[in-house]
Every structure is written in C-alpha cells, then in structure tokens.
Design a protein around this motif. Sequence first.
Motif, PDB file in Angstrom:
ATOM      1  N   ALA A   1       0.848  -1.077  -0.388  1.00  0.00           N
ATOM      2  CA  ALA A   1      -0.362   0.046   0.236  1.00  0.00           C
ATOM      3  C   ALA A   1       0.543   1.083  -0.018  1.00  0.00           C
ATOM      4  N   MET A   2       0.113   2.246  -0.299  1.00  0.00           N
ATOM      5  CA  MET A   2       1.126   4.225   0.318  1.00  0.00           C
ATOM      6  C   MET A   2       0.383   4.322   1.282  1.00  0.00           C
ATOM      7  N   ARG A   3       1.911   4.599   1.578  1.00  0.00           N
ATOM      8  CA  ARG A   3       1.245   6.068   2.618  1.00  0.00           C
ATOM      9  C   ARG A   3       1.545   7.841   2.305  1.00  0.00           C
TER      10      ARG A   3
ATOM     11  N   PRO B   1      -8.306  11.284  -7.121  1.00  0.00           N
ATOM     12  CA  PRO B   1      -8.033   9.933  -8.247  1.00  0.00           C
ATOM     13  C   PRO B   1      -7.404   8.773  -8.019  1.00  0.00           C
ATOM     14  N   CYS B   2      -7.845   8.451  -6.314  1.00  0.00           N
ATOM     15  CA  CYS B   2      -7.778   7.337  -6.334  1.00  0.00           C
ATOM     16  C   CYS B   2      -8.901   6.413  -6.785  1.00  0.00           C
ATOM     17  N   PRO B   3      -8.722   4.942  -7.370  1.00  0.00           N
ATOM     18  CA  PRO B   3      -9.569   4.665  -7.846  1.00  0.00           C
ATOM     19  C   PRO B   3     -10.403   3.595  -6.774  1.00  0.00           C
ATOM     20  N   ASN B   4      -9.738   3.669  -5.335  1.00  0.00           N
ATOM     21  CA  ASN B   4     -10.240   2.662  -4.454  1.00  0.00           C
ATOM     22  C   ASN B   4     -11.038   3.384  -3.535  1.00  0.00           C
ATOM     23  N   GLN B   5     -10.937   4.394  -3.538  1.00  0.00           N
ATOM     24  CA  GLN B   5     -11.518   5.447  -2.499  1.00  0.00           C
ATOM     25  C   GLN B   5     -10.902   5.331  -1.185  1.00  0.00           C
ATOM     26  N   ALA B   6      -9.403   4.767  -1.034  1.00  0.00           N
ATOM     27  CA  ALA B   6      -8.820   4.171  -0.164  1.00  0.00           C
ATOM     28  C   ALA B   6      -8.021   6.135   0.860  1.00  0.00           C
ATOM     29  N   ILE B   7      -8.300   7.255   0.237  1.00  0.00           N
ATOM     30  CA  ILE B   7      -7.878   7.978   0.873  1.00  0.00           C
ATOM     31  C   ILE B   7      -8.518   8.535   1.440  1.00  0.00           C
ATOM     32  N   ARG B   8      -8.684   9.508   2.869  1.00  0.00           N
ATOM     33  CA  ARG B   8     -10.024  10.298   2.982  1.00  0.00           C
ATOM     34  C   ARG B   8      -8.573  11.381   4.251  1.00  0.00           C
TER      35      ARG B   8
ATOM     36  N   TYR C   1      -4.973  10.637   4.557  1.00  0.00           N
ATOM     37  CA  TYR C   1      -3.971   9.101   5.426  1.00  0.00           C
ATOM     38  C   TYR C   1      -4.698   8.080   5.174  1.00  0.00           C
ATOM     39  N   VAL C   2      -3.707   7.119   3.854  1.00  0.00           N
ATOM     40  CA  VAL C   2      -4.384   5.881   3.473  1.00  0.00           C
ATOM     41  C   VAL C   2      -5.266   4.893   4.212  1.00  0.00           C
ATOM     42  N   ILE C   3      -5.703   3.799   3.681  1.00  0.00           N
ATOM     43  CA  ILE C   3      -6.752   2.854   4.570  1.00  0.00           C
ATOM     44  C   ILE C   3      -5.915   2.273   3.574  1.00  0.00           C
TER      45      ILE C   3
ATOM     46  N   LEU D   1      -7.493  -0.786   1.312  1.00  0.00           N
ATOM     47  CA  LEU D   1      -7.982  -0.200   0.061  1.00  0.00           C
ATOM     48  C   LEU D   1      -7.332  -0.094  -0.832  1.00  0.00           C
ATOM     49  N   CYS D   2      -5.990   0.154  -0.789  1.00  0.00           N
ATOM     50  CA  CYS D   2      -5.286   0.691  -1.884  1.00  0.00           C
ATOM     51  C   CYS D   2      -4.503  -0.590  -2.449  1.00  0.00           C
ATOM     52  N   THR D   3      -4.340  -0.659  -3.486  1.00  0.00           N
ATOM     53  CA  THR D   3      -4.115  -1.152  -4.185  1.00  0.00           C
ATOM     54  C   THR D   3      -2.495  -0.756  -4.938  1.00  0.00           C
ATOM     55  N   GLN D   4      -2.150  -0.119  -4.769  1.00  0.00           N
ATOM     56  CA  GLN D   4      -0.841   0.383  -5.138  1.00  0.00           C
ATOM     57  C   GLN D   4      -1.115   1.074  -6.926  1.00  0.00           C
ATOM     58  N   CYS D   5      -2.921   1.143  -6.784  1.00  0.00           N
ATOM     59  CA  CYS D   5      -3.661   1.026  -8.459  1.00  0.00           C
ATOM     60  C   CYS D   5      -3.390  -0.103  -9.241  1.00  0.00           C
ATOM     61  N   VAL D   6      -2.562  -1.207  -8.784  1.00  0.00           N
ATOM     62  CA  VAL D   6      -3.190  -2.015  -9.529  1.00  0.00           C
ATOM     63  C   VAL D   6      -4.364  -2.813 -10.443  1.00  0.00           C
TER      64      VAL D   6
ATOM     65  N   GLU E   1       0.772   3.331 -12.906  1.00  0.00           N
ATOM     66  CA  GLU E   1       1.420   3.498 -11.567  1.00  0.00           C
ATOM     67  C   GLU E   1       0.347   4.218 -10.952  1.00  0.00           C
ATOM     68  N   PRO E   2       0.311   4.494  -9.266  1.00  0.00           N
ATOM     69  CA  PRO E   2      -0.394   5.215  -8.235  1.00  0.00           C
ATOM     70  C   PRO E   2      -0.284   6.766  -8.315  1.00  0.00           C
ATOM     71  N   GLN E   3      -1.790   6.697  -8.965  1.00  0.00           N
ATOM     72  CA  GLN E   3      -2.103   8.264  -9.061  1.00  0.00           C
ATOM     73  C   GLN E   3      -2.715   8.996  -8.282  1.00  0.00           C
ATOM     74  N   CYS E   4      -2.202   8.737  -6.992  1.00  0.00           N
ATOM     75  CA  CYS E   4      -1.831   9.444  -5.548  1.00  0.00           C
ATOM     76  C   CYS E   4      -0.494  10.425  -5.796  1.00  0.00           C
ATOM     77  N   VAL E   5      -0.024   9.469  -6.102  1.00  0.00           N
ATOM     78  CA  VAL E   5       2.105  10.166  -5.676  1.00  0.00           C
ATOM     79  C   VAL E   5       1.353  10.974  -7.484  1.00  0.00           C
TER      80      VAL E   5
HETATM   81  S1  SF4 Z   1      -2.326   4.420  -5.075  1.00  0.00           S
HETATM   82 FE1  SF4 Z   1      -4.065   4.733  -6.426  1.00  0.00          FE
HETATM   83  S2  SF4 Z   1      -5.069   2.987  -4.976  1.00  0.00           S
HETATM   84 FE2  SF4 Z   1      -3.031   3.029  -3.906  1.00  0.00          FE
HETATM   85  S3  SF4 Z   1      -3.731   5.281  -2.687  1.00  0.00           S
HETATM   86 FE3  SF4 Z   1      -2.828   5.706  -4.708  1.00  0.00          FE
HETATM   87  S4  SF4 Z   1      -4.487   6.466  -5.700  1.00  0.00           S
HETATM   88 FE4  SF4 Z   1      -5.577   4.792  -4.309  1.00  0.00          FE
END
Ligand code: SF4
Length: 98
Positions: free
Chosen positions: A2-4, A19-26, A47-49, A52-57, A62-66
């Motif tokens: 996951a990302m942090r 941009p997070c496809p998994n709604q992993a960021i709150r 913060y990232v849950i 729920l984070c798949t690193q955008c896999v 690529e990770p969209q949040c980054v």
């Molecule tokens: S890497 Fe992708 S899935 Fe994970 S928090 Fe970032 S945007 Fe969301």
Amino acid sequence: MAMRIDADQCIDCGACVEPCPNQAIRRGGEEYTLKNQTYPALSDKFYVIHQLCTQCVGYYDEPQCVNACPVDCITADAAHEESHEQLEAKAKNLKPQK
Ligand code: SF4
Ligand code: SF4
C-alpha cells in the motif's frame, strides 16, 4: 504494498483523493468504514487505508495519488508489503464492493 502519506510533509490539499480508484484516501480526522465497521481516523492529515490501496493495480500502471501530490509525500508503505499478485487479488476482491 500500500501507499502511505507522510503527515509531516502533507499540506492537506486533498488533490490525491479524487484520482484514487479505490476510495482509499480519507481526510484527516475523519473516521472510516471498512466491512461495515467504523474506525477512528488514522491521522490528522489525509491518510491511506492500506486495506483499500492496491497501488492502483487493477486500474492504472502507476499510483495515481503519487502523480497528483504536489509535494511528493506519498510513498510505498513498507509496513504493508504485498506482491503484484497479492495486489491483483486485492483489486479483484475490492471491485465487487462498489
Ligand atoms: S496508490 Fe492508487 S489505490 Fe493506492 S491510495 Fe494511491 S490512488 Fe489509491
Ligand atoms: S496530494 Fe499530497 S499534499 Fe495533498 S493531501 Fe494528498 S498527500 Fe497531502
């Protein structure tokens, strides 16, 4: 893996959320729900849950949040290491929940 978000560097702009496809960021300070259970916020900053984070896999190469973060404070979370195969399986499990 996951990302942090590094809370010391995060400027609370919120650009990583949409941009997070998994709604992993709150938003910092806001509680989150996972499998019908509610948990307290993990940080005062965004913060990232990790569950729920798949690193955008499963969605992007690529990770969209980054890419969205203006201060480069989102990095891989060494505390939650996962292989590409594990991330693919995680993405498959998350998709039907939407
Ligand atoms: S890497 Fe992708 S899935 Fe994970 S928090 Fe970032 S945007 Fe969301
Ligand atoms: S985009 Fe970066 S600086 Fe903005 S809220 Fe997200 S982690 Fe923080």
